[in-house]
Design a protein around this motif. Structure first.
Motif, PDB file in Angstrom:
ATOM      1  N   VAL A 254       0.842  -1.206   0.000  1.00  0.00           N
ATOM      2  CA  VAL A 254       0.000   0.000   0.000  1.00  0.00           C
ATOM      3  C   VAL A 254       0.872   1.250   0.000  1.00  0.00           C
ATOM      4  CG1 VAL A 254      -1.649   1.341   1.368  1.00  0.00           C
ATOM      5  CG2 VAL A 254      -1.990  -1.113   1.069  1.00  0.00           C
ATOM      6  N   MET A 255       1.935   1.264   0.801  1.00  0.00           N
ATOM      7  CA  MET A 255       2.850   2.404   0.826  1.00  0.00           C
ATOM      8  C   MET A 255       3.456   2.647  -0.545  1.00  0.00           C
ATOM      9  SD  MET A 255       4.839   1.663   4.423  1.00  0.00           S
ATOM     10  CE  MET A 255       6.229   2.671   3.890  1.00  0.00           C
ATOM     11  N   TYR A 256       3.886   1.579  -1.186  1.00  0.00           N
ATOM     12  CA  TYR A 256       4.554   1.726  -2.476  1.00  0.00           C
ATOM     13  C   TYR A 256       3.594   2.231  -3.542  1.00  0.00           C
ATOM     14  CZ  TYR A 256       7.672   0.813  -6.335  1.00  0.00           C
ATOM     15  OH  TYR A 256       8.469   0.978  -7.432  1.00  0.00           O
ATOM     16  N   LEU A 257       2.393   1.665  -3.602  1.00  0.00           N
ATOM     17  CA  LEU A 257       1.421   2.094  -4.602  1.00  0.00           C
ATOM     18  C   LEU A 257       0.979   3.533  -4.356  1.00  0.00           C
ATOM     19  CD1 LEU A 257      -0.793  -1.115  -4.969  1.00  0.00           C
ATOM     20  CD2 LEU A 257       0.936  -0.253  -6.547  1.00  0.00           C
ATOM     21  N   SER A 258       0.831   3.900  -3.085  1.00  0.00           N
ATOM     22  CA  SER A 258       0.467   5.281  -2.764  1.00  0.00           C
ATOM     23  C   SER A 258       1.534   6.257  -3.254  1.00  0.00           C
ATOM     24  CB  SER A 258       0.268   5.427  -1.258  1.00  0.00           C
ATOM     25  OG  SER A 258       0.118   6.776  -0.882  1.00  0.00           O
ATOM     26  N   GLY A 259       2.802   5.915  -3.011  1.00  0.00           N
ATOM     27  CA  GLY A 259       3.889   6.764  -3.484  1.00  0.00           C
ATOM     28  C   GLY A 259       3.963   6.830  -4.995  1.00  0.00           C
ATOM     29  N   PHE A 260       3.712   5.699  -5.646  1.00  0.00           N
ATOM     30  CA  PHE A 260       3.785   5.668  -7.109  1.00  0.00           C
ATOM     31  C   PHE A 260       2.711   6.557  -7.730  1.00  0.00           C
ATOM     32  CE2 PHE A 260       2.149   3.532 -10.998  1.00  0.00           C
ATOM     33  CZ  PHE A 260       3.182   3.887 -11.841  1.00  0.00           C
ATOM     34  N   PHE A 261       1.476   6.425  -7.268  1.00  0.00           N
ATOM     35  CA  PHE A 261       0.391   7.207  -7.861  1.00  0.00           C
ATOM     36  C   PHE A 261       0.522   8.689  -7.506  1.00  0.00           C
ATOM     37  CE2 PHE A 261      -1.846   2.998  -7.827  1.00  0.00           C
ATOM     38  CZ  PHE A 261      -1.956   2.889  -9.206  1.00  0.00           C
ATOM     39  N   SER A 262       1.004   9.003  -6.313  1.00  0.00           N
ATOM     40  CA  SER A 262       1.168  10.413  -5.950  1.00  0.00           C
ATOM     41  C   SER A 262       2.285  11.077  -6.750  1.00  0.00           C
ATOM     42  CB  SER A 262       1.456  10.547  -4.453  1.00  0.00           C
ATOM     43  OG  SER A 262       2.700   9.965  -4.118  1.00  0.00           O
ATOM     44  N   SER A 263       3.222  10.279  -7.280  1.00  0.00           N
ATOM     45  CA  SER A 263       4.319  10.850  -8.054  1.00  0.00           C
ATOM     46  C   SER A 263       3.830  11.538  -9.324  1.00  0.00           C
ATOM     47  CB  SER A 263       5.343   9.762  -8.416  1.00  0.00           C
ATOM     48  OG  SER A 263       4.797   8.846  -9.357  1.00  0.00           O
ATOM     49  N   PHE A 264       2.671  11.115  -9.828  1.00  0.00           N
ATOM     50  CA  PHE A 264       2.146  11.739 -11.034  1.00  0.00           C
ATOM     51  C   PHE A 264       1.658  13.168 -10.781  1.00  0.00           C
ATOM     52  CE2 PHE A 264       1.771   7.207 -11.992  1.00  0.00           C
ATOM     53  CZ  PHE A 264       2.302   7.171 -13.266  1.00  0.00           C
ATOM     54  N   LEU A 265       1.479  13.525  -9.512  1.00  0.00           N
ATOM     55  CA  LEU A 265       1.056  14.882  -9.178  1.00  0.00           C
ATOM     56  C   LEU A 265       2.230  15.831  -9.019  1.00  0.00           C
ATOM     57  CD1 LEU A 265      -1.636  14.003  -6.470  1.00  0.00           C
ATOM     58  CD2 LEU A 265      -2.032  14.502  -8.895  1.00  0.00           C
ATOM     59  N   MET A 266       3.455  15.292  -9.046  1.00  0.00           N
ATOM     60  CA  MET A 266       4.620  16.116  -8.750  1.00  0.00           C
ATOM     61  C   MET A 266       4.806  17.248  -9.764  1.00  0.00           C
ATOM     62  SD  MET A 266       5.916  14.972  -5.982  1.00  0.00           S
ATOM     63  CE  MET A 266       4.201  14.643  -5.547  1.00  0.00           C
ATOM     64  N   LYS A 267       4.647  16.945 -11.032  1.00  0.00           N
ATOM     65  CA  LYS A 267       4.915  17.955 -12.053  1.00  0.00           C
ATOM     66  C   LYS A 267       3.970  19.154 -11.954  1.00  0.00           C
ATOM     67  CE  LYS A 267       5.731  18.357 -17.036  1.00  0.00           C
ATOM     68  NZ  LYS A 267       5.825  17.616 -18.313  1.00  0.00           N
ATOM     69  N   PRO A 268       2.639  18.951 -11.914  1.00  0.00           N
ATOM     70  CA  PRO A 268       1.766  20.125 -11.795  1.00  0.00           C
ATOM     71  C   PRO A 268       1.929  20.868 -10.474  1.00  0.00           C
ATOM     72  CG  PRO A 268       0.496  18.079 -11.658  1.00  0.00           C
ATOM     73  CD  PRO A 268       1.860  17.708 -12.111  1.00  0.00           C
ATOM     74  N   ILE A 269       2.175  20.137  -9.381  1.00  0.00           N
ATOM     75  CA  ILE A 269       2.350  20.802  -8.087  1.00  0.00           C
ATOM     76  C   ILE A 269       3.621  21.632  -8.087  1.00  0.00           C
ATOM     77  CG2 ILE A 269       2.781  20.397  -5.636  1.00  0.00           C
ATOM     78  CD1 ILE A 269       0.913  18.029  -5.751  1.00  0.00           C
ATOM     79  N   ASN A 270       4.698  21.083  -8.647  1.00  0.00           N
ATOM     80  CA  ASN A 270       5.946  21.840  -8.729  1.00  0.00           C
ATOM     81  C   ASN A 270       5.776  23.113  -9.542  1.00  0.00           C
ATOM     82  OD1 ASN A 270       8.852  20.781  -7.787  1.00  0.00           O
ATOM     83  ND2 ASN A 270       7.438  19.053  -7.928  1.00  0.00           N
ATOM     84  N   ARG A 271       5.047  23.012 -10.631  1.00  0.00           N
ATOM     85  CA  ARG A 271       4.838  24.191 -11.472  1.00  0.00           C
ATOM     86  C   ARG A 271       4.026  25.260 -10.753  1.00  0.00           C
ATOM     87  NH1 ARG A 271       3.371  21.601 -17.436  1.00  0.00           N
ATOM     88  NH2 ARG A 271       5.515  21.116 -18.058  1.00  0.00           N
ATOM     89  N   ARG A 272       3.088  24.837  -9.913  1.00  0.00           N
ATOM     90  CA  ARG A 272       2.174  25.789  -9.293  1.00  0.00           C
ATOM     91  C   ARG A 272       2.782  26.438  -8.046  1.00  0.00           C
ATOM     92  NH1 ARG A 272      -3.118  26.930  -9.827  1.00  0.00           N
ATOM     93  NH2 ARG A 272      -3.271  25.322 -11.425  1.00  0.00           N
ATOM     94  N   ILE A 273       3.418  25.659  -7.177  1.00  0.00           N
ATOM     95  CA  ILE A 273       3.876  26.217  -5.902  1.00  0.00           C
ATOM     96  C   ILE A 273       5.393  26.186  -5.740  1.00  0.00           C
ATOM     97  CG2 ILE A 273       1.691  25.638  -4.792  1.00  0.00           C
ATOM     98  CD1 ILE A 273       3.034  23.284  -3.453  1.00  0.00           C
ATOM     99  N   GLY A 274       6.112  25.563  -6.666  1.00  0.00           N
ATOM    100  CA  GLY A 274       7.568  25.565  -6.592  1.00  0.00           C
ATOM    101  C   GLY A 274       8.136  24.398  -5.791  1.00  0.00           C
TER     102      GLY A 274
END
Length: 509
Positions: free
Chosen positions: A315-335
């Motif tokens: 569960v930890m691994y899958l949670s981290g994997f799916f949350s990684s797809f949010l990294m790019k838009p979040i980085n662009r928005r808040i740095g």
């Protein structure tokens, strides 16, 4: 017409067929399988199943981490100098590393051959030591050889990113395979003891030796098949001697201004190097220590059935994997900084939940989701910050093979994936920076595990009453306590942003 953007060098880039890309991608599958089992189950197997002291188990993990840290740069240096007429130097090192892993890893998760009840613990630890060193050498050789093949197989930056993405996809498959197989073997073993009391059928003990041995054999068996597919389907080209690129009609009339290059001694004089280094090291401590001790926490503090040591890491691994797809838009928005801080808040929320809840029950799945998502966020962002530190100051860091980021540093492949997630194009490599941070994180993790194991309240027993609360506070400390240290490192970057002092481009040794 100008050459396509993103392709290295003049002329059409080399392209790979789908079969060639897939055969390359499975070349690290054996390593990924072994790594998932090593970090999650080594301490649990040595202490809870084999019954060795907490300090002895920690000492063996420390030995493995130090061996990995030392082998990575040494093998990286030698791999570029090796020559093999039949299969090429990279595949030769990959084959040698694979053989070392296949021959050593099953012995790490098997009973000591020739040991009996009267055998002292120090003798058993000496037995496991050489297998661990051989395994770590083989793991480093396989990893470095596989990474260094990427620029050899294609000259297209787009295909390099695709190869890295495919490689990571099989890393996901490998971790799911390990935890899924662990759950199945534990379930079958529990069913075999269904008529016995819960202490035998549902709790870890010496009866589970066969589970970990069979899991290790399954790991090397499946990994060997994929390694064979890699060697059959991947063709390493013979690299010609480097010569200067002849100018053509697309060459600029004026050469670009030289970039200031930093040598290794220059990096040691940069405050930003230590800022990012501390941030990265604390990040790896949180990620690796939580993965190492989550199984002990589930087993002793929460007294959950042993199947949870497979389902919760999954569960930890899958949670981290799916949350990684949010990294790019979040980085662009808040740095970068605020993205890291957000991940840190999630981890601190997990630490507070664990500290305040005596018995999580099924809510442990929700806590696992928080921990997995938080760890993925801070790891990906810290790697992107490392790229921000390196910037354009990396070409020719140490010359020759040491200047190739593809070949040095245990985090380089993760960096490529992380930068893709964060919208960064890694055009250069900083072998010394990656190697130094990778070495420091491996040694720091090994020393931290040894320190925790030395503080175990019942070192001569498997678990006394005090160890129930001990692992509870270990999970709180490795997430919340180290998380506070990471927050302080982040504050230093907010106050003194990452920057490299300007140097004279003519500054040479």
């Amino acid at each position: 017409m100008s050459p396509p953007s993103g392709d290295a060098g003049p002329g059409p880039p080399r392209t790979l067929s789908l079969a060639a890309r897939l055969s390359f991608a499975v070349g690290h599958f054996l390593n990924d399988l072994c790594a998932g089992m090593w970090f999650t189950y080594l301490l649990l197997f040595l202490h809870s199943v084999r019954g060795y002291s907490s300090r002895g188990a920690g000492l063996l993990l420390l030995l493995g981490q130090v061996a990995d840290g030392l082998c990575t740069p040494l093998v990286g240096y030698e791999a570029d100098r090796a020559a093999c007429v039949r299969c090429g130097p990279r595949k030769a090192w990959h084959l040698a590393g694979t053989v070392c892993v296949l021959l050593s890893f099953p012995f790490i998760f098997s009973p000591c051959l020739g040991c009996g009840e009267a055998t002292p613990e120090w003798a058993a630890l000496l037995y496991y030591g050489p297998f661990i060193v051989i395994f770590q050498f083989g793991w480093a050789a396989t990893q470095i050889a596989h990474l260094s093949l990427i620029p050899e197989l294609t000259t297209s930056d787009h295909e390099k990113v695709e190869l890295t993405a495919l490689r990571y996809a099989f890393t996901v498959v490998a971790n799911i395979t390990v935890y899924g197989a662990a759950w199945l073997l534990l379930h079958l073993q529990g069913s075999a003891h269904g008529g016995q009391n819960i202490s035998v059928g549902d709790q870890l003990g010496v009866q589970d030796v066969s589970v970990f041995r069979n899991l290790a054999l399954l790991v090397v068996g499946v990994g060997a098949v994929f390694s064979l597919l890699f060697h059959l389907g991947t063709k390493e080209s013979r690299r010609p001697q480097h010569r200067g690129i002849e100018p053509d009609e697309h060459s600029p009339l004026l050469a670009p201004a030289p970039q200031p290059l930093l040598l290794w001694r220059h990096w040691l004089q940069e405050p930003a190097f230590y800022q990012v280094g501390v941030l990265y090291m604390t990040t790896r401590l949180i990620v690796n220590l939580s993965q190492t001790y989550i199984a002990m926490y589930l087993t002793y503090s929460l007294s959950l059935p042993k199947k949870f040591i497979a389902t919760i890491p999954l569960v930890m691994y899958l949670s981290g994997f799916f949350s990684s797809f949010l990294m790019k838009p979040i980085n662009r928005r808040i740095g970068r900084n605020m993205t890291y801080f957000t991940g840190l808040l999630v981890i601190l929320a997990f630490a507070a939940w664990v500290a305040l809840a005596d018995n999580l029950g099924v809510a442990v799945y929700g806590a696992a989701v928080l921990l997995g998502a938080g760890c993925a966020t801070i790891l990906v962002t810290s790697l992107a910050m490392t790229a921000d530190l390196i910037g354009p100051h990396t070409v020719g860091l140490m010359g020759g093979a040491w200047g190739r980021g593809w070949e040095l540093g245990g985090v380089v492949w993760t960096l490529s994936w992380a930068l893709t997630r964060c919208g960064v194009s890694p055009q250069h490599s900083g072998a010394f920076v990656y190697g130094a941070m990778s070495f420091s994180d491996k040694v720091a993790n090994g020393l931290a595990v040894m320190a925790v194991q030395s503080l175990h309240p019942c070192p001569s027993e498997l678990c006394c009453g005090a160890c129930i609360g001990f692992y509870h506070w270990v999970m709180t400390a490795v997430t919340g306590g180290v998380g506070v240290a990471a927050a302080l490192a982040l504050c230093s970057i907010l106050i003194w942003p990452i920057r490299i002092r300007t140097r004279d481009p003519r500054d040479r040794p």
